[in-house]
Design a protein around this motif. Sequence first.
Motif: not given
Lengths: 89, 175
Positions: A48-49, A52, A61-62, A64-65, A68-69, A72, B5, B38, B42, B54, B62
Motif C-alpha cells: 500500500i505504501l 501511495m 521517498m515512499f 524507503d519507508i 523500513g516497514y 519492522l 485512503l 502500522l 500509514l 517513521f 516495533g
Amino acid sequence: MELRTVFVAAAACLIVLTLGYLYRLVTGPTIFDRILGLSGFGTSTTIILTLMGCAYGRLDMFVDIALGYALLNFVGVLAAARYFERARG
Amino acid sequence: MSGLLNALFLALLVILAVAAVRVRDLVGAVLALSAYGLVLALTWAGMGAVDVAFTEAVVGAGASTVFFLATLLRTVRTEQVRLPRARAASLAAVFLLGGLLFLATHEFPSWGDPASPPSVHVSPRYLRLGYAETGAPNIVTAVLADYRGYDTLVETVVIFTAALACWVLLGRPKA
C-alpha cells in the motif's frame, strides 16, 4: 482515466482486502493464526505504501519507508516467535 | 482521492483499537496494537509527515511490541480482571465529551493551510534562515536539535528515566 486514479483505487482495494488478515488477527483460534495475520497485514501495508508513493509521485521517498516497514514487521514476528520459544521451552 | 485512503485508514484504526481492547488473549491484543501502529504510521505517511511516520512505525509497531512481549514473558498471559459493565451516566458523559471535541474540530485550520497560525508564526523564519543559522540541511533536524534544543534535551531525559524504570522493574535477574 488518469494513472493516479488507478494507483489510489488499487491501494483502496488492498486496504479493504486486509480485513481478511484482520479477521484472522482478531479471532484467530490459536496464537499462530494471529502472528500469521499480523505478518500478512504488514506485507500488505508495504505494498500500500509503494502504491501511495506512485499515486503521490514521490516513489523514492515512499520506497524507503516501505523497506523500513518490512524490516519492522519482521522484527515484530521475530519477537513473537522468540516469546513462544521461551514460554514453551 | 487521498481523502478516500484517509477514510479507509481511519476506519481500520477504529476496528484495530476496539480489537486491541476486546481481545482476551494478551498476546493477541499486543499484536493488534502492533497492527494499529502500522496503520497509524500509514496515515502519517499519507499526509507527507515522513519523519513522524517513521517514528510511529519504529515505536508503535516495533519497539512497543517487543517490550510488551517481554513484559508478558515475565508476567501472565491472560487477562485477569473483567471489564465492568459501562454505566449509563459514564457512557453519556463520554459521548457528550466526544461530541464536543468533534464539534471543536471545525475550528481547526484546514490541512496544509498556508495561512494557519503555525505556518505564519515562526515557520517562515526557520525556512529562510535555518540553513544559515544551524548548518543542518534538513529543516526538521534544524528545528528539533537546534531551535528546540532544550525541549529535545529534556525529552531525552524523560525517555532515559522511563528506560531506567523499566530496567529496574523488569531487567533484574531472578533471585
